[in-house]
Design an enzyme around this catalytic site. Structure first.
Site, PDB file in Angstrom:
ATOM      1  N   LYS A 240      -8.930  -1.750  11.519  1.00 54.57           N
ATOM      2  CA  LYS A 240      -7.494  -2.045  11.336  1.00 54.57           C
ATOM      3  C   LYS A 240      -7.111  -1.769   9.890  1.00 54.57           C
ATOM      4  O   LYS A 240      -7.708  -2.332   8.966  1.00 54.57           O
ATOM      5  CB  LYS A 240      -7.237  -3.519  11.689  1.00 54.57           C
ATOM      6  CG  LYS A 240      -5.834  -3.974  11.339  1.00 54.57           C
ATOM      7  CD  LYS A 240      -5.554  -5.393  11.783  1.00 54.57           C
ATOM      8  CE  LYS A 240      -4.198  -5.834  11.244  1.00 54.57           C
ATOM      9  NZ  LYS A 240      -3.877  -7.224  11.577  1.00 54.57           N
TER      10      LYS A 240
ATOM     11  N   GLU B 199       1.237 -11.863  11.278  1.00 58.27           N
ATOM     12  CA  GLU B 199       0.487 -11.229  10.184  1.00 58.27           C
ATOM     13  C   GLU B 199      -1.010 -11.516  10.322  1.00 58.27           C
ATOM     14  O   GLU B 199      -1.756 -11.417   9.340  1.00 58.27           O
ATOM     15  CB  GLU B 199       1.021 -11.690   8.825  1.00 58.27           C
ATOM     16  CG  GLU B 199       2.385 -11.081   8.472  1.00 58.27           C
ATOM     17  CD  GLU B 199       2.292  -9.628   7.975  1.00 58.27           C
ATOM     18  OE1 GLU B 199       1.166  -9.148   7.738  1.00 58.27           O
ATOM     19  OE2 GLU B 199       3.344  -8.977   7.831  1.00 58.27           O
TER      20      GLU B 199
END
Ligand SMILES: Cc1cc2nc3c(=O)[nH]c(=O)nc-3n(C[C@H](O)[C@H](O)[C@H](O)COP(=O)(O)OP(=O)(O)OC[C@H]3O[C@@H](n4cnc5c(N)ncnc54)[C@H](O)[C@@H]3O)c2cc1C
Length: 495
Positions: A80, A337
């Site tokens: 990621k 987040e």
């Protein structure tokens, strides 16, 4: 009578929080002095979501001596590089909150001041043209170790706790399977002394770590600590989670797509994609939320959408008497987040710093709680920013735009709106560059920039911006394809 002289730490719950706590404590506390027990109930199970992380997880892996490729194979993980936001700010916007740098240190002022100046000179490239992680992400590329791109992981939540267990148990953590049916305290209102299982066993402890999930079995169930509800700032209160079949391209980033009254996550794993719709039940029905989720999948759903309810907020005290709450037992901030697993990691580091010798001292608990509140409130502010700074037209989004935000966020917004300045206080989790990308991405345009960015000529500013774009393009073109990198180094099913 206690025959084992060691300090007894009892971890209640074996989800991600419980096993991170167990593995980390077992790593740092000498087994001769501490007896660590973890109790979990297969009957109750774990929440089974929580699949996207931030780069700090690599510090945890390093501390635990985890081999990255073995971990990735076991949890079907992918890399990621950031989070792509689609439809946030307004329904046309698309931006990346990428990990790592934006631009490079230039003169005496942060890079984005030159970018802002460039805009006044007719430069049109968006901020993320200067973020290597964003460019690599959109090109579906990933490589290491030479690329120096900061990264995190997406992994299968149902496999992660099991993976950590294989690390914690050999280091001495005793696991007990059973359902806790009662919590016993010293007198009516004293410390927690023991928990009782359905089979009659009693497990006594000196320090209890409540990782029992939303139910907060000890911190709330036994100690009635209280909860600060943040729903007036973050009104989403439900989620539906569903896995689906993989899309052709393996994207190295999480995607968050705004919908009518919430947003949808997309987390690509090696063997499937994790999806979920976080929404506000006052503005959209469960049926409509499920229909939106299912209409926006990459591939066929692999299960029925699973409903989850939550109340955003935090326990009034994270550490109360001899109970420390971690994970969902500590509170809930939506996963916009990908911060929750990190907040377990940082809480356990903090607990080790304040580790009591015998009975906890009030001063230790107070300091631990103050630091944890600061961390939670700053992350909360960052998440509120995504909702508040929008010009979308639906009633939910208009409500978010109109709300009064916490003073700590209002100050940040005012500072940025004036001259593009961002200040990071103490050790708040998100650095200036994270705030920058979201502030700009959501559409906030500062009125000015730092005056020292005017000390270079227009030509010099244009050359600087052009050169940086070229360097990043070259760097990205040299990286392997993300899927090919994983296939070569850490494909799942090959442990
Ligand atoms: C919709 C959603 C999406 C999320 N996405 C992300 C993400 O992308 N990234 C991220 O960082 N975080 C995310 N999170 C948060 C993340 O899932 C959690 O922080 C993490 O999984 C930790 O959960 P937990 O261990 O606290 O609780 P759980 O997984 O619920 O574990 C609770 C444990 O307690 C045990 N237990 C409970 N009651 C008893 C009892 N009576 N007796 C014995 N045992 C008991 C259960 O058996 C279980 O082992 C998300 C959360 C939600 C709700």
């Amino acid at each position: 009578m206690q025959t084992d002289p060691r300090q007894r730490i009892v971890i209640v719950g074996g989800g991600t929080a419980g096993w991170i706590a167990a593995a980390t404590l077992a790593r740092y506390l000498p087994v001769q002095r501490y007896a660590i027990t973890l109790i979990e109930s297969d009957e109750i199970g774990i929440i089974g979501v929580g699949e996207a992380t931030i780069p700090q997880i690599r510090l945890l892996n390093a501390a635990l001596g985890i081999d990255e490729y073995a971990f990735m194979r076991a949890t079907h993980a992918t890399y990621k590089l950031g989070i792509e936001f689609v439809g946030w700010g307004n329904s046309q916007r698309r931006y990346m909150h990428a990990f790592g740098a934006v631009g490079r240190p230039t003169g005496q002022v942060p890079f984005h001041n030159y970018w802002l100046r460039g805009q006044t000179l007719g430069e049109t490239a968006p901020l993320d043209a200067y973020a290597p992680n964003a460019q690599a992400g959109w090109a579906n590329r990933f490589g290491k170790p030479d690329s120096e791109l900061p990264y995190a992981f997406h992994f299968d939540a149902s496999r992660y706790a099991g993976f950590l267990r294989t690390i914690a148990e050999p280091r001495g953590v005793a696991r007990i399977e059973g359902r806790i049916v009662a919590v016993h305290r010293e007198g009516e209102a004293g410390d927690v002394q023991s928990v009782q299982l359905a089979d009659g066993q009693t497990i006594a402890g000196d320090l209890f770590i409540d990782c029992s999930g939303f139910r907060g079995l000890l911190i709330e169930g036994a100690l009635a600590t209280g909860y600060d509800d943040w729903t007036h700032w973050l009104p989403c209160d439900r989620a539906l989670a569903v896995p689906c079949a993989n899309a052709p391209a393996l994207t190295p980033y999480t995607r968050s797509t705004a919908h009518e009254a919430g947003w949808q996550w997309r987390i690509p794993l090696q063997h499937r994609v994790g999806n979920g719709h976080v929404y506000c039940s006052a503005h959209v029905s469960d049926e409509a939320a499920a229909a939106t989720l299912l209409a926006n999948l990459d591939g066929a759903p692999l299960a029925d959408p699973r409903p989850i309810r939550f109340t955003t907020g935090r326990r009034r005290k994270f550490w109360n008497r001899n109970v420390v709450a971690l994970g969902l037992a500590a509170g809930f901030l939506e996963p916009l987040e990908s911060t929750s697993i990190h907040m377990v990691q940082s809480a356990i580091e903090r607990l080790i710093r304040y580790l009591p010798k015998g009975r906890p001292e009030a001063a230790d608990c107070a300091a631990y709680n103050a630091e944890t509140v600061f961390e939670w409130e700053r992350v909360r502010d960052f998440i509120i920013l995504h909702y508040h700074a929008n010009t979308r037209d639906e009633p939910f989004w208009r409500q978010c735009a109109a709300m009064t935000v916490p003073d700590s966020l209002a100050e940040k917004l005012a500072l940025f709106a004036a001259n593009g300045r961002i200040t990071r206080f103490n050790e708040e989790l998100f650095a200036e560059v994270g705030w920058l990308q979201v502030l700009v991405g959501q559409g906030i345009e500062p009125r000015g920039y730092h005056p020292l960015a005017d000390s270079q000529s227009p030509q010099e500013v244009r050359e600087l911006l052009g050169l940086l774009r070229q360097v990043i393009a070259r760097q990205v073109a040299a990286l392997p394809d993300h899927a090919a990198f994983i296939a070569q180094h850490c494909p799942s099913g090959t442990c």
